[in-house]
Design an enzyme around this catalytic site. Structure first.
Site, mmCIF file in Angstrom:
data_model
loop_
_atom_site.group_PDB
_atom_site.id
_atom_site.type_symbol
_atom_site.label_atom_id
_atom_site.label_comp_id
_atom_site.label_asym_id
_atom_site.label_seq_id
_atom_site.Cartn_x
_atom_site.Cartn_y
_atom_site.Cartn_z
ATOM 1 N N ARG A 85 -2.539 -11.036 -4.598
ATOM 2 C CA ARG A 85 -2.566 -9.579 -4.804
ATOM 3 C C ARG A 85 -1.705 -8.881 -3.767
ATOM 4 O O ARG A 85 -1.083 -7.865 -4.044
ATOM 5 C CB ARG A 85 -4.004 -9.042 -4.679
ATOM 6 C CG ARG A 85 -4.917 -9.409 -5.815
ATOM 7 C CD ARG A 85 -6.204 -8.637 -5.745
ATOM 8 N NE ARG A 85 -5.933 -7.213 -5.589
ATOM 9 C CZ ARG A 85 -6.888 -6.306 -5.367
ATOM 10 N NH1 ARG A 85 -8.149 -6.690 -5.259
ATOM 11 N NH2 ARG A 85 -6.599 -5.038 -5.246
ATOM 12 N N ASN A 126 0.808 -1.221 0.000
ATOM 13 C CA ASN A 126 0.000 0.000 0.000
ATOM 14 C C ASN A 126 0.837 1.265 0.000
ATOM 15 O O ASN A 126 0.288 2.366 -0.113
ATOM 16 C CB ASN A 126 -0.995 -0.028 1.166
ATOM 17 C CG ASN A 126 -2.035 -1.128 0.967
ATOM 18 O OD1 ASN A 126 -2.168 -1.663 -0.134
ATOM 19 N ND2 ASN A 126 -2.745 -1.468 2.026
#
Ligand code: EPZ
Length: 426
Positions: free
Chosen positions: A400, A23
């Protein structure tokens, strides 16, 4: 679709390295490809499908990227296109990060409206509100967001939604504000470690951002940003996931490449539940000397307990003695993994934003399905602790956000094999 076959009753022991933060690298790569006038090199980049998807989006926009091991080379080009197409945005919500930078750099952007996912509707009203505050004209039609602005102009804004600060909106608006005229003040900004890493990267490119790590970010606009080299921070959520995996298997694991400042609330909750954490300057040794105790968990924005660790903590508390309550305050629908854990013999009861967890003595392996990347991770962890075999399907969710999860876990004692639909080992 690929599956993971997880053999139960394994105890994790040894050292596991933490990869770069998903992130953080996603918005940083966008900034490097769109806001910068020259090449950037990012180090400690994790090898994730989300990184591959983002590279495809950036190349669609005209940038050149090359990934060699954990080094990502990003070359922006002047004639950047301004449209992020549906077939890429639908794969990854973080593609919305190109919106602000494209408007700041090119004066216009056309980005497919990101869909919802298994954890809730995922609105982007705060992203749009923030960019409109900077003077962009934004309209949404036919599933696309159109944004344009002659020149963005700095202003003061309050960027907090009903669920608290928005990581994505903070990233989008902060990136756009770096090239705006004048000064922008974002009150109610997200303070996650990956937002601070993005701000540090932008400043290394020549931006002028103050208040990093606080909920008030002041961005003094500059004329241009140049490429730079940057070490992406380690992934706090991957580290937290390995800490839970060590605890749930009653293991003895050294999680390498993380600091307590990156996940203060997770560390506190694990200790409260009876997990022993022995920190040094490179990582943490996780042991679980006794029966786990029930604890209550409230997910809130950083520095509180992160929503991205909610599923993992739920898995651990399934085996604690007593009754725990988890309250999910950030996302509106992030409990799909509870039903899967119940299939493994957990005793979980959903009640709106809360899950009541009655600890059980053991879990049993079962076929289960990942619904998002963190839900997938907890099913693998629970499968390692359970008696018997667990088959986790829809593993693409896990890939992912976790770099070769079965390779890392097998290196510390797990017994997990990846198979395709025909059951062939991969
Ligand atoms: C980021 O998503 C993360 N994704 C998520 O991690 C994480 O769960 C989330 O932040 C919260 O920490 C990336 O960084 C790529 P938000 P984001 O905007 O930016 C509401 C994972 O597991 N909201 O902070 O989309 C929203 O609905 C993923 O790695 C608005 O109302 O999250 C949510 O309830 C899953 N309007 C809350 O704010 C908006 O315009 C927090 O969302 C934007 C958000």
């Amino acid at each position: 679709m690929e599956k993971l076959i997880v053999k139960g009753g394994t105890r994790l022991e040894g050292t596991v390295p933490v990869s770069g933060c998903k992130n953080a690298v996603l918005p940083i790569a966008v900034a490097a490809a769109i806001l910068s006038d020259s090449v950037s090199v990012l180090h400690n980049v994790p090898n994730l499908t989300d990184v591959a998807t983002l590279r495809a989006v950036l190349e669609e926009l005209g940038a050149t990227t090359k990934l060699k091991d954990t080094m990502l080379y990003i070359e922006p080009v002047n004639h950047i296109a301004y449209e992020a197409p549906y077939d890429l945005v639908r794969k990854m919500r973080a593609s919305i990060y190109v919106l602000g930078p494209l408007v700041a750099k090119l004066g216009r952007a056309k980005v497919s409206f990101p869909g919802g996912c298994a954890i809730g509707p995922r609105p982007i009203d705060l992203h749009i509100q923030g960019l409109e505050s900077l003077g962009a004209q934004v309209q949404v039609e036919k599933g696309y967001i159109f944004a344009q602005a002659e020149r963005l102009v700095g202003t003061e804004m309050y960027l907090m939604g009903q669920h608290g600060p928005s990581v994505g909106a903070t990233a989008n608006v902060m990136m756009a504000a770096t090239l705006a005229e004048g000064t922008t003040v974002i009150r109610g900004a997200a303070r996650e470690p990956h937002i601070s890493d993005l701000a540090q990267f932008l400043n290394a490119m020549g931006a002028n951002i103050e208040g990093i790590g606080t909920s008030v970010l002041t961005i003094h606009g500059v004329k241009q940003l140049r490429g730079t080299e940057h070490n992406v921070i380690s992934d706090d959520i991957e580290a937290g996931t390995f800490m839970v995996a060590a605890a749930i298997t009653n293991g003895d694991v050294y999680v390498e490449g993380i600091t307590p400042q990156q996940l203060p609330a997770v560390s506190e909750k694990l200790v409260e539940a009876g997990v022993e954490l022995d920190w040094d300057d490179k990582g943490v040794r996780v042991t679980t000397p006794r029966q786990l105790k029930a604890v209550d968990v409230n997910t809130v924005p950083f520095p509180g307990f992160p929503t991205d660790m909610q599923a993992q903590m739920m898995g651990l508390l399934c085996l604690a003695s007593g009754t725990s309550v988890i309250t999910e305050n950030v996302h509106t629908d992030r409990f799909i993994h509870a039903a899967e854990l119940n299939r493994m013999g957990a005793d979980l009861m959903l009640d709106g934003r809360k899950v009541v967890i009655n600890g059980v003595s053991h879990l049993s392996g079962a076929p289960v399905m990942a619904s998002d990347l963190r839900a997938g991770a907890v099913l693998v962890a629970a499968g390692m602790a359970a008696a018997g075999e667990t088959v986790v399907s829809r593993v693409y969710h896990i890939d992912r956000g976790y770099e070769a999860i079965e390779k890392k876990l097998n290196s510390i004692g797990a017994d997990i094999i990846r198979v395709n639909d025909d059951g062939e080992d991969l």
